[in-house]
Design an enzyme around this catalytic site. Structure first.
Site, PDB file in Angstrom:
ATOM      1  N   GLY A   1       0.765  -1.239   0.000  1.00  0.00           N
ATOM      2  CA  GLY A   1       0.000   0.000   0.000  1.00  0.00           C
ATOM      3  C   GLY A   1       0.798   1.293   0.000  1.00  0.00           C
ATOM      4  O   GLY A   1       0.309   2.330  -0.419  1.00  0.00           O
TER       5      GLY A   1
ATOM      6  N   ASP B   1      -4.847   2.171  10.965  1.00  0.00           N
ATOM      7  CA  ASP B   1      -6.209   1.726  11.240  1.00  0.00           C
ATOM      8  C   ASP B   1      -6.259   1.340  12.726  1.00  0.00           C
ATOM      9  O   ASP B   1      -6.322   2.227  13.579  1.00  0.00           O
ATOM     10  CB  ASP B   1      -6.496   0.560  10.270  1.00  0.00           C
ATOM     11  CG  ASP B   1      -7.931   0.109  10.264  1.00  0.00           C
ATOM     12  OD1 ASP B   1      -8.666   0.489   9.353  1.00  0.00           O
ATOM     13  OD2 ASP B   1      -8.321  -0.639  11.168  1.00  0.00           O
TER      14      ASP B   1
ATOM     15  N   GLY C   1      -3.742   0.234  14.398  1.00  0.00           N
ATOM     16  CA  GLY C   1      -2.427   0.542  14.970  1.00  0.00           C
ATOM     17  C   GLY C   1      -1.581  -0.694  15.213  1.00  0.00           C
ATOM     18  O   GLY C   1      -0.406  -0.588  15.564  1.00  0.00           O
TER      19      GLY C   1
HETATM   20  P1  XMP Z   1      -3.729  -1.732  11.243  1.00  0.00           P
HETATM   21  O1  XMP Z   1      -5.091  -2.166  11.737  1.00  0.00           O
HETATM   22  O2  XMP Z   1      -2.678  -2.736  11.596  1.00  0.00           O
HETATM   23  O3  XMP Z   1      -3.941  -1.844   9.695  1.00  0.00           O
HETATM   24  O4  XMP Z   1      -3.403  -0.319  11.625  1.00  0.00           O
HETATM   25  C1  XMP Z   1      -3.285  -1.159   8.765  1.00  0.00           C
HETATM   26  C2  XMP Z   1      -3.562  -1.833   7.441  1.00  0.00           C
HETATM   27  O5  XMP Z   1      -4.983  -1.997   7.206  1.00  0.00           O
HETATM   28  C3  XMP Z   1      -5.267  -1.846   5.834  1.00  0.00           C
HETATM   29  N1  XMP Z   1      -6.366  -0.869   5.680  1.00  0.00           N
HETATM   30  C4  XMP Z   1      -6.829  -0.391   4.516  1.00  0.00           C
HETATM   31  N2  XMP Z   1      -6.465  -0.624   3.241  1.00  0.00           N
HETATM   32  N3  XMP Z   1      -8.176   0.842   2.467  1.00  0.00           N
HETATM   33  C5  XMP Z   1      -7.151  -0.002   2.216  1.00  0.00           C
HETATM   34  O6  XMP Z   1      -6.829  -0.219   1.058  1.00  0.00           O
HETATM   35  C6  XMP Z   1      -8.598   1.134   3.716  1.00  0.00           C
HETATM   36  O7  XMP Z   1      -9.543   1.919   3.903  1.00  0.00           O
HETATM   37  C7  XMP Z   1      -7.888   0.477   4.803  1.00  0.00           C
HETATM   38  N4  XMP Z   1      -8.041   0.513   6.136  1.00  0.00           N
HETATM   39  C8  XMP Z   1      -7.090  -0.325   6.643  1.00  0.00           C
HETATM   40  C9  XMP Z   1      -3.995  -1.391   5.194  1.00  0.00           C
HETATM   41  O8  XMP Z   1      -3.429  -2.502   4.538  1.00  0.00           O
HETATM   42  C10 XMP Z   1      -3.093  -0.972   6.324  1.00  0.00           C
HETATM   43  O9  XMP Z   1      -1.746  -1.204   6.024  1.00  0.00           O
HETATM   44 MG    MG Z   2      -1.232  -2.015   4.051  1.00  0.00          MG
END
Ligand code: XMP
Ligand code: MG
Length: 187
Positions: A54, A113, A115
């Protein structure tokens, strides 16, 4: 030949443009200026570590605005959406090629997201005798935080909606859109 910079239209999955390409570009400029200022005195190149997949477009735009010496590396991690992984569980699928010890490290990530990913990476890299570990994150969804994470360079706060574009995907699609778009919720 210069590639076409025409703006692709929204497809049926996408509800609206949340952040347009010009706004993104101005913000990435600001973040790069701050990084250039903060690391102006380092004696060895700043190690940028992009979290695949990403971050790849954010990282490409950010690093080309850096005037401080820097090198680029990547990691891949498993995320909770992948088969067999529990929510909150983070695993390293591919580590950096470079040894991070004695380097200033800047993790570059697409979105914060829960964290879980960033808190795992910060802890893991700090344990490697790095000189410092900081984080540049393009997007933040404050409503979804579960673990506190300190972010030095943050792009934009967004609401709790699924977004795509500028590296972010839905089932691997839409990563190369030049803007951030909000998806219609999936039924
Ligand atoms: P955490 O929960 O570990 O997750 O903070 C981070 C990862 O969640 C994915 N993520 C998204 N990917 N659109 C996306 O394409 C979104 O709205 C989204 N929300 C979370 C992403 O891979 C990130 O690295
Ligand atoms: Mg990601």
């Amino acid at each position: 030949m210069t590639p076409s910079l025409s703006i692709p239209p929204l497809t049926k999955d996408l509800a609206r443009v949340l952040i347009d390409a010009d706004t993104i570009s101005r913000r990435v400029d600001e973040l790069a200026q701050k990084i250039n200022h903060d690391y102006k005195d380092i004696t060895e190149p700043l190690m940028l570590v992009g979290v695949l997949k990403g971050s790849f477009i954010f990282l490409a735009d950010l690093c080309r605005r850096l005037t401080v010496p820097h090198v680029v590396d990547f990691i891949a991690i498993s995320s909770y959406g992948q088969k067999g992984d529990k929510r909150g569980e983070v695993r390293m699928l591919m580590d950096t090629r470079e040894n991070l010890s004695d380097h200033h490290v800047l993790i570059v990530e697409d979105i914060l997201d829960s964290g879980n990913t960033l808190s795992y990476l910060i802890k893991t890299f700090k344990a490697r005798n790095t000189k410092s570990v900081s984080t540049a994150v393009f997007l933040d969804k404050p409503a979804r935080h579960e673990v506190p994470v300190e972010i030095e360079y943050m792009g934009f706060e967004i609401p709790d909606v699924w977004v795509v574009g500028y590296g972010l995907d839905y089932k691997e699609q839409y990563r190369t859109l030049p803007y951030i778009a909000e998806m219609y919720p999936k039924k």
